[in-house]
Design an enzyme around this catalytic site. Structure first.
Site: not given
Ligand code: GLN
Length: 495
Positions: A78, A157, A181
């Site tokens: 990420k 997210s 998330s």
């Protein structure tokens, strides 16, 4: 044998160690899939040379009979984890050209375990969001499609990480979870997402959103893979004072413990008239799965659940407003000078005005407001008190139960653009935020599909630092659910 890009981490690990496949072949196959999946917009940065160099180093180690827990296994990262020498944006314009001079501890731990970096994944700006529509670099299109053939969100997210794993572009990916998330995108994409206890993984080098809540964890396709990956990511770190100095257990060894003799709680406050019947039904079905595996399932109460979302949406923006003060155009990141004679304040305003997106600005404003002298007691202090009550609810429940079972999210993946109202968007976190506020480990396991064939996840919450029981319970759910659906790879058409 499955195609290379379809192997999960445990399968690839076995074939690599037996030297049936090489890390280079595996990385190349995945990079090809990533290229073909450009329409998903799941990756923000690729560095093919670096990936292949890491794979070659892993192959050399394997040839020499040496290996770490993840040697040669490719993973996506990420874009909130700083990677030395590789652009790290946190999904924001303000960090569009930021190349960190240092490595986050979580990624350093993965590389030490032998893992290979495939690339950096798209995300909601500064991890604020539930749909990945808040990325400055465009939304991620989820790999699943509904009955109408619409583009769906992957959740957020960590939308890029979840989409990459679901679309077989990476067997595993790192993610972060502040209020959901890791778990919500896992639920939306039919993947496993594990948020460990606050303090299990180091936050050093992880671009901060809300420091008292942020935790790193893996997104994978199986519970075993989540155990493998978390084991490599976690551990003590002198660079983060909130990480505990406790050995990292062998999570994989805990997988087959089962749930026989365990007590699992079902919180009555998580039943809501707003939850679709399919999700309620799946939840009830899972109760039967756990009973059949020898667990005792009991009703419990977590009385302050209703206050969790409002509490989170005070605490998280407050911390964010403070954490994001550092993006001022002075030290690093974007700088916008409105004109040559601009004052320092004008430079700040122009930089932050151009560099942050709407949702980030909204959170900074809310956070600044609730921390301001006149409102601190009414909002921030009160939220802190309620947070303590929420944590106490869980502590009391865990005096009698070993795990808590709930749905992960109140819906399946929704269409891109379907939720323009921020409050409706915040409601996505209704089942994940309470355990975040309490700092507890929680996992989402793909457990079924809705009437349109879209994945639905179930959540198991455990005691602090008892990830082992969470994994054992998740393995039971995984086996009983037998979830094997994969998205139709529409993004390959025409490529
Ligand atoms: N959706 C939540 C938010 O927007 C949670 C995000 C997260 O966990 N990083 O704050």
């Amino acid at each position: 044998m499955a195609e290379l890009h379809e192997l999960d981490l445990a399968e690839a690990r076995d074939l690599l160690r037996r030297r049936v496949i090489s890390s280079r072949e595996l990385a190349e196959a995945l990079l090809t899939e990533i290229e073909r999946a450009a329409p998903l917009n799941a990756f923000l940065t690729l560095d093919r040379e670096r990936t292949l160099a890491m794979a070659d180093a892993a192959d050399a180690a394997l040839a020499g009979g040496e290996h770490g827990p993840m040697t040669g296994l490719p993973v996506a990262i990420k874009d909130v984890f700083c990677t030395e020498g590789v652009r790290t944006t946190a999904g924001s314009r303000i960090l569009e050209n930021f190349i960190p001079p240092y490595e986050s501890t979580v990624t350093a731990n993965l590389w030490r375990a032998g893992a290979v970096m495939l690339g950096k994944t798209n995300m909601d700006e500064f991890a604020m969001g539930s749909s990945n529509e808040n990325s400055a670099f465009g939304p991620v299109r989820g790999p699943w499609r509904n009955g109408k053939g619409e583009d769906l969100v992957p959740g957020g997210s960590s939308g890029g990480s979840a989409a990459a794993v679901a679309a077989r572009l990476a067997p595993g990916a790192t993610a972060t979870d502040t209020g959901g998330s890791i778990r919500q995108p896992a639920s939306f994409t039919g993947t496993v997402g594990m948020k460990p206890t606050y303090g299990r993984c180091s936050r050093y080098g992880m671009i901060a959103f809300a420091s008292s809540l942020d935790q790193a964890g893996p997104i994978t396709r199986t519970v075993r893979d989540a155990a493998i990956m978390l084991g490599a990511m976690a551990g003590h770190d002198e660079k983060d004072s909130t990480v505990v100095d406790r050995p990292v257990p062998d999570y994989e060894a805990a997988l087959e413990r089962g749930v026989k003799g365990l007590k699992v709680g079902v919180p009555k406050e998580y039943h809501s008239a707003k939850t679709p019947k399919e999700i309620e039904d799946l939840w009830l079905e899972a109760i039967e799965w756990l009973k059949a595996a020898g667990a005792e399932v009991v009703d419990i109460t977590l009385p302050h659940t209703e206050a969790a979302l409002p509490t989170y949406y005070i605490v998280a923006p407050a911390e964010a407003s403070s954490n994001l003060a550092r993006y001022d155009g002075v030290r690093y990141g974007l700088r916008v000078m409105p004109d040559e004679k601009a004052s320092l304040t004008e430079m700040y305003e122009a930089t932050r005005g151009a560099g942050f997106g709407r949702e980030v600005k909204r959170r900074i404003m809310i956070g600044t407001y609730v921390l301001s002298a006149g409102y601190y007691d009414a909002y921030y202090l009160k939220a802190q008190k309620v947070r303590a009550l929420i944590a106490r609810d869980f502590a009391e429940a865990f005096e009698t139960v070993d795990l808590i079972l709930t749905p992960t999210a109140p819906s399946a993946a929704f269409a891109l653009g379907a939720k323009p109202d921020p409050i409706a968007m915040y409601y996505n976190d209704v089942f994940t935020v309470p355990s975040s506020l309490a700092g507890l480990p929680a996992i989402s396991v793909p457990a079924g599909t809705d009437g349109q064939g879209l994945p639905l996840g179930l959540q198991l919450i455990g005691r602090a630092f008892d990830e082992e029981t969470v994994f054992a319970g998740a393995r039971v759910l995984e086996e009983a659910a037998g979830f094997s659906a994969a998205p139709e790879p529409w993004w390959k058409k025409g490529s």
